[in-house]
Structure formats: C-alpha cells, structure tokens
Design a protein around this motif. Structure first.
Motif, PDB file in Angstrom:
ATOM      1  N   ALA A  13       0.831  -1.203   0.000  1.00  0.00           N
ATOM      2  CA  ALA A  13       0.000   0.000   0.000  1.00  0.00           C
ATOM      3  C   ALA A  13       0.868   1.257   0.000  1.00  0.00           C
ATOM      4  CB  ALA A  13      -0.929  -0.005   1.217  1.00  0.00           C
ATOM      5  N   ARG A  14       1.920   1.247   0.810  1.00  0.00           N
ATOM      6  CA  ARG A  14       2.804   2.412   0.845  1.00  0.00           C
ATOM      7  C   ARG A  14       3.486   2.618  -0.508  1.00  0.00           C
ATOM      8  NH1 ARG A  14       5.192   1.591   6.977  1.00  0.00           N
ATOM      9  NH2 ARG A  14       3.950   3.244   7.938  1.00  0.00           N
ATOM     10  N   GLY A  15       3.841   1.522  -1.160  1.00  0.00           N
ATOM     11  CA  GLY A  15       4.416   1.628  -2.495  1.00  0.00           C
ATOM     12  C   GLY A  15       3.429   2.237  -3.477  1.00  0.00           C
ATOM     13  N   MET A  16       2.151   1.847  -3.369  1.00  0.00           N
ATOM     14  CA  MET A  16       1.117   2.421  -4.231  1.00  0.00           C
ATOM     15  C   MET A  16       0.949   3.906  -3.952  1.00  0.00           C
ATOM     16  SD  MET A  16      -2.958   1.514  -4.385  1.00  0.00           S
ATOM     17  CE  MET A  16      -3.296   2.416  -2.855  1.00  0.00           C
ATOM     18  N   PHE A  17       0.957   4.276  -2.661  1.00  0.00           N
ATOM     19  CA  PHE A  17       0.817   5.694  -2.324  1.00  0.00           C
ATOM     20  C   PHE A  17       1.937   6.514  -2.960  1.00  0.00           C
ATOM     21  CE2 PHE A  17      -1.120   4.392   2.054  1.00  0.00           C
ATOM     22  CZ  PHE A  17      -2.277   3.970   1.408  1.00  0.00           C
ATOM     23  N   ARG A  18       3.156   5.992  -2.890  1.00  0.00           N
ATOM     24  CA  ARG A  18       4.299   6.720  -3.468  1.00  0.00           C
ATOM     25  C   ARG A  18       4.200   6.791  -4.982  1.00  0.00           C
ATOM     26  NH1 ARG A  18       7.131   3.814   0.598  1.00  0.00           N
ATOM     27  NH2 ARG A  18       7.645   2.196  -0.924  1.00  0.00           N
ATOM     28  N   ALA A  19       3.837   5.674  -5.607  1.00  0.00           N
ATOM     29  CA  ALA A  19       3.766   5.644  -7.066  1.00  0.00           C
ATOM     30  C   ALA A  19       2.710   6.612  -7.602  1.00  0.00           C
ATOM     31  CB  ALA A  19       3.469   4.228  -7.544  1.00  0.00           C
ATOM     32  N   LEU A  20       1.600   6.715  -6.885  1.00  0.00           N
ATOM     33  CA  LEU A  20       0.517   7.592  -7.326  1.00  0.00           C
ATOM     34  C   LEU A  20       0.655   9.003  -6.768  1.00  0.00           C
ATOM     35  CD1 LEU A  20      -2.559   5.196  -6.954  1.00  0.00           C
ATOM     36  CD2 LEU A  20      -1.235   5.729  -9.014  1.00  0.00           C
ATOM     37  N   PHE A  50     -10.866   0.990   3.927  1.00  0.00           N
ATOM     38  CA  PHE A  50     -10.196   0.252   5.005  1.00  0.00           C
ATOM     39  C   PHE A  50      -8.682   0.473   4.971  1.00  0.00           C
ATOM     40  CE2 PHE A  50      -9.877  -2.608   1.461  1.00  0.00           C
ATOM     41  CZ  PHE A  50      -8.710  -3.324   1.661  1.00  0.00           C
ATOM     42  N   ILE A  51      -8.125   0.648   3.779  1.00  0.00           N
ATOM     43  CA  ILE A  51      -6.678   0.876   3.671  1.00  0.00           C
ATOM     44  C   ILE A  51      -6.293   2.171   4.383  1.00  0.00           C
ATOM     45  CG2 ILE A  51      -4.772   1.332   2.068  1.00  0.00           C
ATOM     46  CD1 ILE A  51      -6.244  -0.366  -0.003  1.00  0.00           C
ATOM     47  N   PHE A  52      -7.107   3.200   4.200  1.00  0.00           N
ATOM     48  CA  PHE A  52      -6.752   4.515   4.727  1.00  0.00           C
ATOM     49  C   PHE A  52      -7.137   4.662   6.196  1.00  0.00           C
ATOM     50  CE2 PHE A  52      -6.877   4.809   0.170  1.00  0.00           C
ATOM     51  CZ  PHE A  52      -5.728   5.526  -0.110  1.00  0.00           C
ATOM     52  N   VAL A  53      -8.209   4.005   6.625  1.00  0.00           N
ATOM     53  CA  VAL A  53      -8.506   3.975   8.053  1.00  0.00           C
ATOM     54  C   VAL A  53      -7.366   3.260   8.783  1.00  0.00           C
ATOM     55  CG1 VAL A  53     -10.077   3.129   9.843  1.00  0.00           C
ATOM     56  CG2 VAL A  53     -11.009   4.067   7.721  1.00  0.00           C
ATOM     57  N   GLY A  54      -6.917   2.147   8.227  1.00  0.00           N
ATOM     58  CA  GLY A  54      -5.782   1.436   8.807  1.00  0.00           C
ATOM     59  C   GLY A  54      -4.522   2.282   8.812  1.00  0.00           C
TER      60      GLY A  54
END
Length: 247
Positions: A13-20, A50-54
């Motif tokens: 998920a963190r990789g996706m956040f950085r890529a986007l 759920f990804i962002f609440v987490g």
C-alpha cells in the motif's frame, strides 16, 4: 498472533501511495491508543476506505481488524489476504457470530474497524448507521473512536469505474476523540450522537478539502457536486437490493 501477511500488504500500500503520489493528510492519530482494544468506526465512501482507516492507526504502531462481508473472504484473491490479516467475516444471515468474534478481539486488546453505514454512501454523506459499534465498545469496555475518510471515492466507489491509477489525489483521514460507552448507557442515544459526530466531521473535512471544483461528481450535492442526493441514493440502493434479491 503471527503477522506474516499484514506487513506485506502495508508495504504494498505504501508503495502504491508513493507511485501515485497521493497527498494523504492524517489528523488526530494521537487518539488511537498505543495498546489495548478500541473500536474505530468510519464513514464509507470507497471500496478502499479500510486501507486509509488502517493507515491512520499506523502512527500508533497498531493494526486494525476490519469487519467485512463474508463474500470478500470467499473470493479466491481477496479471501486469503483477508484471513491472513485476521479480519473478521460478517455473515449477514448470522451476524451474532461476527459480533462475538469482534468483542472477543476487543477484549484481547485488538483494534476493530467498523463501517457502521454497512454499505458505501452514494451521496457521500453519512447514512443511517447501525448500533453494533456502540454495542461492541460497551460490551468490551473499550473506547469508541470515529474516523473520517475523504478523497478515496475518486479512486474507486460504487457506481463509478475504477480509477486506481489516478495520481496526486488528496486523501484526508481525520481521527476523532474517543468516547467510552458503558454497559448501562442508552445505545440508541449514543448511536445517534455518534452519527452526528461523524456527519459533522465529514462536512468539515469536505469543506476543507483542497480540490472543490463546482459540479464535481465526487462532491455531495449540498456542496455543489453532482453526486446523488441522500434521497436519490436511497432509491438506487433499494433498486440494487431488489435486483440482488431477484437474482
């Protein structure tokens, strides 16, 4: 319990956040306890909430066990991930089992995530909420913590095509102060108060969002967007439910 899957998912998920290059802004993370059980109850505007609440619980070093419909656990791809992260399946035909599972997790010191509206809000306002979050917090003797997510609907929401490659989207996560329901408290009153807190937080976050163009599909109607009104959304939900019943 062994955590082999959750750290891998968080890393992805963190990789996706950085890529986007998602512009994630978290406030109130200090309200998540560093130990012990708590119920995190969130609004629901996206399949990705759920990804962002987490993510909002990570500064406290905590993992959240989300309650999700059983069908997600039955899926050949998402099922192994959900079970590996020790989330809690909800069988709508036998909800008592999921409730007991969640209360046991809370008493064992876990964070349990709940989407109290049960389904995604097409109007991007807070729908009527279920009383399960309040009941679980009272039964387990743990805090009840409201969380607001906004911006996630621009990536993937009900009734719209996925846009999982959209870049630079601002996402807001606001964690509110906890309350601690007691076993003798009026559940209906506390649930109504919780909904009011959630609605006020969502309205505040929406108005402060850095991108508010008039006529945007992802903005609620009362703020000049073209999302369905709550009444129109209720009609769409009813039609979907009837179509599902017929199938």
């Amino acid at each position: 319990m062994a955590e082999m899957v959750y750290p891998l998912v968080i890393g992805a998920a963190r990789g996706m956040f950085r890529a986007l290059d998602l512009k994630i802004h978290v406030t109130g993370a200090e309200h998540v306890p560093s130990s012990g059980g708590a119920v995190l109850v969130s609004n629901h505007v996206s399949y990705l909430d759920f990804i962002f609440v987490g993510y909002g619980a990570l500064p406290a070093g905590r993992l959240v066990r989300f309650m999700a419909k059983k069908e997600v656990f039955d899926h050949r791809v998402s099922g192994p991930l959900m079970r590996g992260m020790h989330h809690i399946p909800v069988d709508r035909a036998a909800g008592a089992g999921a409730y007991d599972h969640a209360v046991a997790a809370l008493r064992g010191g876990e964070l349990v995530g709940v989407f109290a509206e049960a389904t995604i809000s097409r109007s991007f306002t807070v729908k009527d909420i279920k009383n399960g979050a309040v009941r679980m917090a009272a039964a387990a003797g743990v805090p009840l913590i409201p969380v607001t997510v906004w911006g996630t609907q621009r990536l993937w929401t009900k009734g719209r095509p996925k846009d999982l490659t959209r870049r630079h989207v601002p996402v807001t996560v606001e964690v509110g102060p906890p309350t601690r329901p007691g076993p003798q408290d009026d559940v209906a009153r506390l649930t109504a108060e919780l909904r009011e807190r959630m609605a006020a937080s969502l309205d505040r976050v929406q108005r402060a969002y850095p991108e508010n163009p008039p006529g945007a599909w992802w903005q609620p109607a009362h703020l000049g967007g073209t999302a369905p009104t709550p009444e129109e959304a209720a009609e769409l939900d009813a039609a979907e439910l009837e179509a599902r019943r017929r199938r």
